[in-house]
Design an enzyme around this catalytic site. Structure first.
Site, PDB file in Angstrom:
ATOM      1  N   ASP A 127      42.323  42.132  43.219  1.00 22.69           N
ATOM      2  CA  ASP A 127      43.181  41.946  44.392  1.00 22.69           C
ATOM      3  C   ASP A 127      43.260  43.285  45.101  1.00 22.69           C
ATOM      4  OD1 ASP A 127      45.219  41.460  46.249  1.00 22.69           O
ATOM      5  OD2 ASP A 127      46.344  40.174  44.869  1.00 22.69           O
ATOM      6  N   ARG A 129      44.851  43.856  48.027  1.00 18.17           N
ATOM      7  CA  ARG A 129      45.935  43.922  49.007  1.00 18.17           C
ATOM      8  C   ARG A 129      46.866  45.098  48.724  1.00 18.17           C
ATOM      9  NH1 ARG A 129      48.015  37.813  48.651  1.00 18.17           N
ATOM     10  NH2 ARG A 129      47.565  38.281  46.451  1.00 18.17           N
TER      11      ARG A 129
END
Length: 204
Positions: A127, A129
């Site tokens: 991930d 983000r």
């Protein structure tokens, strides 16, 4: 960071009713992307309810059943219209890898890999983000103490690391269908998302 523009935006909710939102753009965000925020209803002045929603063209715009993004977005808009809240729409498609790479990840998922392993096989992190820009938006809006609507513990942790006081979390619904069961299970098993697995398993 600062608010750049504020406009009134009438929107149609999932049940066909109309709501009026305030839409904000910003300058000086950490990543210089065109994130935006929506305010609906009358948020709690002490601990307003906030959802960080990562852009998902396939789910949000096209109604893809491979994920739960579209239903989560509509749920938040409807809830905030009733109870008040802020939706931060973050331009970080595919957990930060972009739309084209997300489609490449879909191809790997069709070959049997889960959504997280697919990202790794493409040379990305599980991930990618980063929620510093979300913290910047909250600070620009004067919201440094919030209630967070999420099933993802990483969102809370990153916001708290960036100086936002998260006084609690409120889960999103479980939006399971025959296309996204494995996707939802992988979010539980690989990223510790707080999804009710018993409720998931009872879905058709």
């Amino acid at each position: 960071m600062a608010i750049r523009t504020t406009v009134q935006l009438p929107i149609i909710l999932a049940d066909g009713s109309e709501a009026m939102a305030e839409m904000y753009s910003f300058s000086g965000l950490a990543d210089d992307k065109e994130h935006f925020a929506l305010k609906l209803g009358s948020p709690d002045p002490q601990h307003p309810l906030v959802r960080l929603h990562s852009e998902c063209v396939t789910g949000d715009a096209l109604g893809s059943a491979r994920c739960d993004c579209g239903p989560q977005l509509q749920e938040a808009l409807s809830l905030f219209n009733k109870e008040g809240g802020y939706l931060l729409y973050l331009r970080q498609e595919g957990r930060g890898i972009g739309l084209y790479e997300k489609l490449d990840a879909y191809r790997l998922q069709e070959q049997g890999h889960d959504t997280f392993t697919a990202n790794l096989k493409l040379g990305h992190n599980v991930d990618e983000r980063d929620y510093q820009a979300a913290a910047d938006i909250l600070n620009a809006l004067g919201l440094n103490q919030i209630m967070l609507m999420t099933n993802n513990p990483d969102k809370r942790q990153q916001l708290e690391n960036a100086g936002i006081q998260v006084h609690g979390t409120r889960p999103t619904g479980v939006f399971a269908n025959r296309h996204n069961h494995l996707y939802l299970q992988s979010k539980i098993q690989r990223a510790n998302h707080q999804i009710n697995i018993d409720e998931l398993l009872t879905k058709p």
